[in-house]
Scaffold this motif. Structure first.
Motif, mmCIF file in Angstrom:
data_model
loop_
_atom_site.group_PDB
_atom_site.id
_atom_site.type_symbol
_atom_site.label_atom_id
_atom_site.label_comp_id
_atom_site.label_asym_id
_atom_site.label_seq_id
_atom_site.Cartn_x
_atom_site.Cartn_y
_atom_site.Cartn_z
ATOM 1 N N LEU A 146 0.810 -1.212 0.000
ATOM 2 C CA LEU A 146 0.000 0.000 0.000
ATOM 3 C C LEU A 146 0.847 1.267 0.000
ATOM 4 O O LEU A 146 0.304 2.347 0.196
ATOM 5 C CB LEU A 146 -0.914 -0.003 1.234
ATOM 6 C CG LEU A 146 -1.943 -1.134 1.292
ATOM 7 C CD1 LEU A 146 -2.679 -1.115 2.639
ATOM 8 C CD2 LEU A 146 -2.934 -1.012 0.151
ATOM 9 N N GLU A 147 2.158 1.129 -0.223
ATOM 10 C CA GLU A 147 3.103 2.243 -0.106
ATOM 11 C C GLU A 147 3.102 2.759 1.337
ATOM 12 O O GLU A 147 2.346 2.290 2.182
ATOM 13 C CB GLU A 147 2.801 3.331 -1.129
ATOM 14 C CG GLU A 147 2.848 2.824 -2.570
ATOM 15 C CD GLU A 147 2.965 3.942 -3.582
ATOM 16 O OE1 GLU A 147 3.993 4.635 -3.561
ATOM 17 O OE2 GLU A 147 2.029 4.094 -4.385
ATOM 18 N N THR A 148 3.977 3.722 1.581
ATOM 19 C CA THR A 148 4.186 4.138 2.970
ATOM 20 C C THR A 148 2.927 4.732 3.600
ATOM 21 O O THR A 148 2.518 4.340 4.697
ATOM 22 C CB THR A 148 5.336 5.147 3.047
ATOM 23 O OG1 THR A 148 6.497 4.588 2.443
ATOM 24 C CG2 THR A 148 5.648 5.483 4.493
ATOM 25 N N GLY A 149 2.302 5.692 2.916
ATOM 26 C CA GLY A 149 1.117 6.333 3.484
ATOM 27 C C GLY A 149 -0.038 5.369 3.656
ATOM 28 O O GLY A 149 -0.676 5.320 4.718
ATOM 29 N N GLY A 150 -0.308 4.595 2.624
ATOM 30 C CA GLY A 150 -1.414 3.652 2.695
ATOM 31 C C GLY A 150 -1.199 2.570 3.731
ATOM 32 O O GLY A 150 -2.143 2.131 4.395
ATOM 33 N N GLY A 151 0.058 2.149 3.889
ATOM 34 C CA GLY A 151 0.351 1.135 4.889
ATOM 35 C C GLY A 151 0.131 1.624 6.301
ATOM 36 O O GLY A 151 -0.415 0.911 7.154
#
Length: 222
Positions: A83-88
């Motif tokens: 989810l990439e950094t922000g989504g994770g």
């Protein structure tokens, strides 16, 4: 304060090591990279840690378990597809609660003492910045009087992958893949991001050469 280790990266530049081993379990000095973080968090007085994962993530859970061997309580935020950094981080917020939390990239090695980062933050984020490494000489952000700004003057430093974030930074976000940097830049524009310059040892373990650098450091580290 809770802590989160970002461990969902695939580590493609560390192949073939990461073809069958998740990047956080790649060893330096005989110790998985993520274990250095867990030891440091325990030493700094943290007790609850959230770890997200995607690529070969079950191996991370199998190796670390519930964290009792480290004196920690570990909970997991599986992603399936990264989810990439922000989504994770956003996906893991229900496990992190309503208060500011420490975030550490799982693919760095550092001797940073996390203890001081437990202090209250003023704003939406507090970033740890480091001198620009050879592979990123342009840097990321400027540190001016304790405030982090998205500008070039007086000099840019590199974001270390270590930060304290307030859940309110993610207000208005929705589940899915997105980057953290745009959220940070929006908060910087509002004067809501503070920072500090860390001058200790720090390596972004993104390549075999940098993994070898960590091997050399831990071989001589007292």
């Amino acid at each position: 304060m809770k802590a989160m280790i970002l461990a969902a990266g695939k580590g493609e530049r560390l192949r073939p090591l990461t073809l069958h081993t998740p990047k956080p379990l790649v060893r330096a000095g005989g110790v998985p990279l993520i274990e250095y973080h867990l030891r440091a968090l325990k030493a700094a007085g943290f007790s609850e840690v959230v770890i997200n994962h995607a690529w070969l993530g079950q191996q991370i859970e199998d190796y670390l378990g519930d964290g009792h061997q480290f004196g920690l309580r570990i909970r997991y935020s599986p992603e399936g597809e990264p989810l990439e950094t922000g989504g994770g981080i956003f996906r893991a917020l229900p496990l992190l609660g309503d208060e500011p939390f420490l975030v550490v990239n799982g693919d760095i090695w550092t001797d940073c003492d996390f203890t001081a980062l437990k202090a209250p933050i003023h704003g939406l984020a507090h970033l740890v910045l480091v001198d620009n490494p050879l592979h990123h000489l342009s840097g990321d952000f400027a540190l001016v009087g304790g405030e982090v700004r998205d500008e070039s003057a007086p000099a840019r430093l590199t974001y270390s992958g270590i930060a304290v974030l307030h859940p309110k930074l993610f207000a208005g976000c929705s589940d899915g893949a997105f980057k953290l940097a745009p959220l940070l830049r929006d908060a910087m524009a509002k004067g809501q991001v503070t920072g500090e310059h860390f001058t200790g040892r720090w390596v972004d373990v993104g390549t075999h050469e940098r993994l070898a650098e960590v091997e050399q450091i831990v071989a001589v580290k007292p």
